[in-house]
Design a protein around this motif. Structure first.
Motif, PDB file in Angstrom:
ATOM      1  N   TYR A  40       0.834  -1.198   0.000  1.00  0.00           N
ATOM      2  CA  TYR A  40       0.000   0.000   0.000  1.00  0.00           C
ATOM      3  C   TYR A  40       0.865   1.243   0.000  1.00  0.00           C
ATOM      4  O   TYR A  40       1.802   1.350   0.788  1.00  0.00           O
ATOM      5  CB  TYR A  40      -0.886  -0.015   1.255  1.00  0.00           C
ATOM      6  N   THR A  41       0.560   2.167  -0.887  1.00  0.00           N
ATOM      7  CA  THR A  41       1.290   3.428  -0.926  1.00  0.00           C
ATOM      8  C   THR A  41       0.316   4.589  -1.042  1.00  0.00           C
ATOM      9  O   THR A  41       0.547   5.538  -1.773  1.00  0.00           O
ATOM     10  CB  THR A  41       2.271   3.457  -2.114  1.00  0.00           C
ATOM     11  N   ARG A  95      -9.932   5.632   2.917  1.00  0.00           N
ATOM     12  CA  ARG A  95      -8.492   5.499   2.691  1.00  0.00           C
ATOM     13  C   ARG A  95      -8.170   4.485   1.591  1.00  0.00           C
ATOM     14  O   ARG A  95      -6.997   4.204   1.346  1.00  0.00           O
ATOM     15  CB  ARG A  95      -7.797   5.062   3.987  1.00  0.00           C
ATOM     16  N   SER A  96      -9.191   3.906   0.977  1.00  0.00           N
ATOM     17  CA  SER A  96      -9.012   2.881  -0.065  1.00  0.00           C
ATOM     18  C   SER A  96      -8.112   1.745   0.410  1.00  0.00           C
ATOM     19  O   SER A  96      -7.165   1.341  -0.263  1.00  0.00           O
ATOM     20  CB  SER A  96      -8.445   3.500  -1.344  1.00  0.00           C
ATOM     21  N   GLN A  97      -8.424   1.217   1.594  1.00  0.00           N
ATOM     22  CA  GLN A  97      -7.630   0.145   2.179  1.00  0.00           C
ATOM     23  C   GLN A  97      -8.480  -1.112   2.336  1.00  0.00           C
ATOM     24  O   GLN A  97      -9.701  -1.030   2.503  1.00  0.00           O
ATOM     25  CB  GLN A  97      -7.085   0.574   3.554  1.00  0.00           C
ATOM     26  N   ASN A  98      -7.829  -2.274   2.284  1.00  0.00           N
ATOM     27  CA  ASN A  98      -8.531  -3.539   2.482  1.00  0.00           C
ATOM     28  C   ASN A  98      -7.537  -4.598   2.953  1.00  0.00           C
ATOM     29  O   ASN A  98      -6.332  -4.352   2.976  1.00  0.00           O
ATOM     30  CB  ASN A  98      -9.258  -3.973   1.208  1.00  0.00           C
ATOM     31  N   PHE A  99      -8.052  -5.773   3.316  1.00  0.00           N
ATOM     32  CA  PHE A  99      -7.186  -6.823   3.843  1.00  0.00           C
ATOM     33  C   PHE A  99      -6.316  -7.482   2.777  1.00  0.00           C
ATOM     34  O   PHE A  99      -5.398  -8.231   3.115  1.00  0.00           O
ATOM     35  CB  PHE A  99      -7.994  -7.864   4.624  1.00  0.00           C
ATOM     36  N   GLY A 100      -6.558  -7.180   1.506  1.00  0.00           N
ATOM     37  CA  GLY A 100      -5.651  -7.631   0.463  1.00  0.00           C
ATOM     38  C   GLY A 100      -4.296  -6.957   0.573  1.00  0.00           C
ATOM     39  O   GLY A 100      -3.308  -7.435   0.019  1.00  0.00           O
ATOM     40  N   GLN A 101      -4.241  -5.840   1.310  1.00  0.00           N
ATOM     41  CA  GLN A 101      -3.000  -5.089   1.497  1.00  0.00           C
ATOM     42  C   GLN A 101      -2.344  -5.398   2.843  1.00  0.00           C
ATOM     43  O   GLN A 101      -1.377  -4.751   3.226  1.00  0.00           O
ATOM     44  CB  GLN A 101      -3.304  -3.589   1.395  1.00  0.00           C
ATOM     45  N   VAL A 102      -2.871  -6.373   3.544  1.00  0.00           N
ATOM     46  CA  VAL A 102      -2.357  -6.758   4.860  1.00  0.00           C
ATOM     47  C   VAL A 102      -1.688  -8.121   4.729  1.00  0.00           C
ATOM     48  O   VAL A 102      -2.204  -9.006   4.052  1.00  0.00           O
ATOM     49  CB  VAL A 102      -3.507  -6.813   5.892  1.00  0.00           C
ATOM     50  N   SER A 151      -8.949 -10.058  -0.251  1.00  0.00           N
ATOM     51  CA  SER A 151      -8.780  -9.076  -1.316  1.00  0.00           C
ATOM     52  C   SER A 151      -9.459  -7.765  -0.917  1.00  0.00           C
ATOM     53  O   SER A 151      -8.825  -6.886  -0.358  1.00  0.00           O
ATOM     54  CB  SER A 151      -9.323  -9.608  -2.641  1.00  0.00           C
ATOM     55  N   ILE A 152     -10.769  -7.643  -1.117  1.00  0.00           N
ATOM     56  CA  ILE A 152     -11.452  -6.368  -0.878  1.00  0.00           C
ATOM     57  C   ILE A 152     -12.059  -6.252   0.520  1.00  0.00           C
ATOM     58  O   ILE A 152     -12.645  -5.235   0.869  1.00  0.00           O
ATOM     59  CB  ILE A 152     -12.563  -6.147  -1.921  1.00  0.00           C
ATOM     60  N   GLU A 153     -11.924  -7.289   1.361  1.00  0.00           N
ATOM     61  CA  GLU A 153     -12.554  -7.271   2.680  1.00  0.00           C
ATOM     62  C   GLU A 153     -11.965  -6.170   3.565  1.00  0.00           C
ATOM     63  O   GLU A 153     -10.780  -5.854   3.490  1.00  0.00           O
ATOM     64  CB  GLU A 153     -12.380  -8.629   3.384  1.00  0.00           C
ATOM     65  N   THR A 154     -12.820  -5.598   4.424  1.00  0.00           N
ATOM     66  CA  THR A 154     -12.388  -4.555   5.351  1.00  0.00           C
ATOM     67  C   THR A 154     -12.573  -4.980   6.803  1.00  0.00           C
ATOM     68  O   THR A 154     -12.325  -4.202   7.719  1.00  0.00           O
ATOM     69  CB  THR A 154     -13.159  -3.246   5.089  1.00  0.00           C
ATOM     70  N   ALA A 155     -13.024  -6.214   7.006  1.00  0.00           N
ATOM     71  CA  ALA A 155     -13.196  -6.770   8.350  1.00  0.00           C
ATOM     72  C   ALA A 155     -12.966  -8.277   8.279  1.00  0.00           C
ATOM     73  O   ALA A 155     -13.258  -8.896   7.258  1.00  0.00           O
ATOM     74  CB  ALA A 155     -14.605  -6.478   8.871  1.00  0.00           C
ATOM     75  N   VAL A 156     -12.448  -8.842   9.353  1.00  0.00           N
ATOM     76  CA  VAL A 156     -12.207 -10.279   9.416  1.00  0.00           C
ATOM     77  C   VAL A 156     -12.630 -10.806  10.788  1.00  0.00           C
ATOM     78  O   VAL A 156     -12.251 -10.236  11.815  1.00  0.00           O
ATOM     79  CB  VAL A 156     -10.710 -10.610   9.181  1.00  0.00           C
ATOM     80  N   VAL A 157     -13.430 -11.868  10.786  1.00  0.00           N
ATOM     81  CA  VAL A 157     -13.654 -12.621  12.014  1.00  0.00           C
ATOM     82  C   VAL A 157     -12.473 -13.579  12.107  1.00  0.00           C
ATOM     83  O   VAL A 157     -12.357 -14.511  11.320  1.00  0.00           O
ATOM     84  CB  VAL A 157     -14.998 -13.389  11.992  1.00  0.00           C
TER      85      VAL A 157
END
Length: 192
Positions: free
Chosen positions: A34-35, A118-125, A151-157
């Motif tokens: 992520y940049t 912020r255009s962030q998601n778990f694909g960048q984690v 990929s596009i998820e913003t939350a994870v159980v």
């Protein structure tokens, strides 16, 4: 040595570790793809739910704005806004002796704060993990590495601790959600 779990695997906690009364749940992650100019602020939360998988009230949701359940059973040790450094980025302490009778399960989640703007998601984690440590001995009992399945998820159980008879078990979930924290809250029966 800690037991390494795979997604979907379940394991006894209190039955195979009879002295376990307080567990430290450490969650960690890195960002490397992520940049966009804004820091990643990932937030751990705990949802204490009943037999219907719903929070009875807002107090059953422990997160950065409500760090401790009224029973003292679940305590969030504080918000880490950057995730910098080695080891756990955020921690939640669970005291099995204080969990209210109506609570059948504790869902442990991680969300990305302001992910959409912020255009962030778990694909960048990357390198996301959860580990469970016996708080009295500091021994790591188990670890679950989430892998790079998002990929596009913003939350994870991330995982669930759940009652089975008189004992507590651990379920390695690793299931992604879109819609961030608000979506998770609705899933667990809370008004947003």
């Amino acid at each position: 040595m800690a037991i390494q779990l795979s997604k979907g695997q379940r394991i006894d906690l209190t039955k195979t570790n009879p002295g376990l009364t307080r567990a430290l749940i450490g969650l960690g992650w890195d960002t490397n793809k992520y940049t966009g100019g804004a820091d990643f602020d990932l937030d751990a939360s705990a949802f204490l739910v009943d037999a219907n998988d719903k929070c009875v009230n807002d107090h059953d949701f422990v997160f950065y704005n409500n760090l401790e359940h009224p029973s003292g059973a679940v305590v969030h040790t504080g918000d880490n806004r950057t995730g910098e450094g080695e080891g756990d980025d955020e921690q939640i302490i669970v005291d099995f002796t204080k969990i209210p009778d109506h609570v059948e399960k504790i869902g442990i989640t991680v969300t990305i704060h302001d992910a959409e703007s912020r255009s962030q998601n778990f694909g960048q984690v990357s390198n996301a993990f959860v580990r469970l440590v016996d708080d009295s001995t500091n021994e790591e009992l188990l670890r679950f590495d989430l892998g790079e399945d998002f990929s596009i998820e913003t939350a994870v159980v991330v995982c669930e601790l759940y009652r089975h008879g008189g004992d507590w078990k651990f379920n390695a979930i690793g299931s992604g959600f879109s819609g961030g924290l608000a979506s998770l809250c609705r899933n667990y029966g809370l008004q947003v």
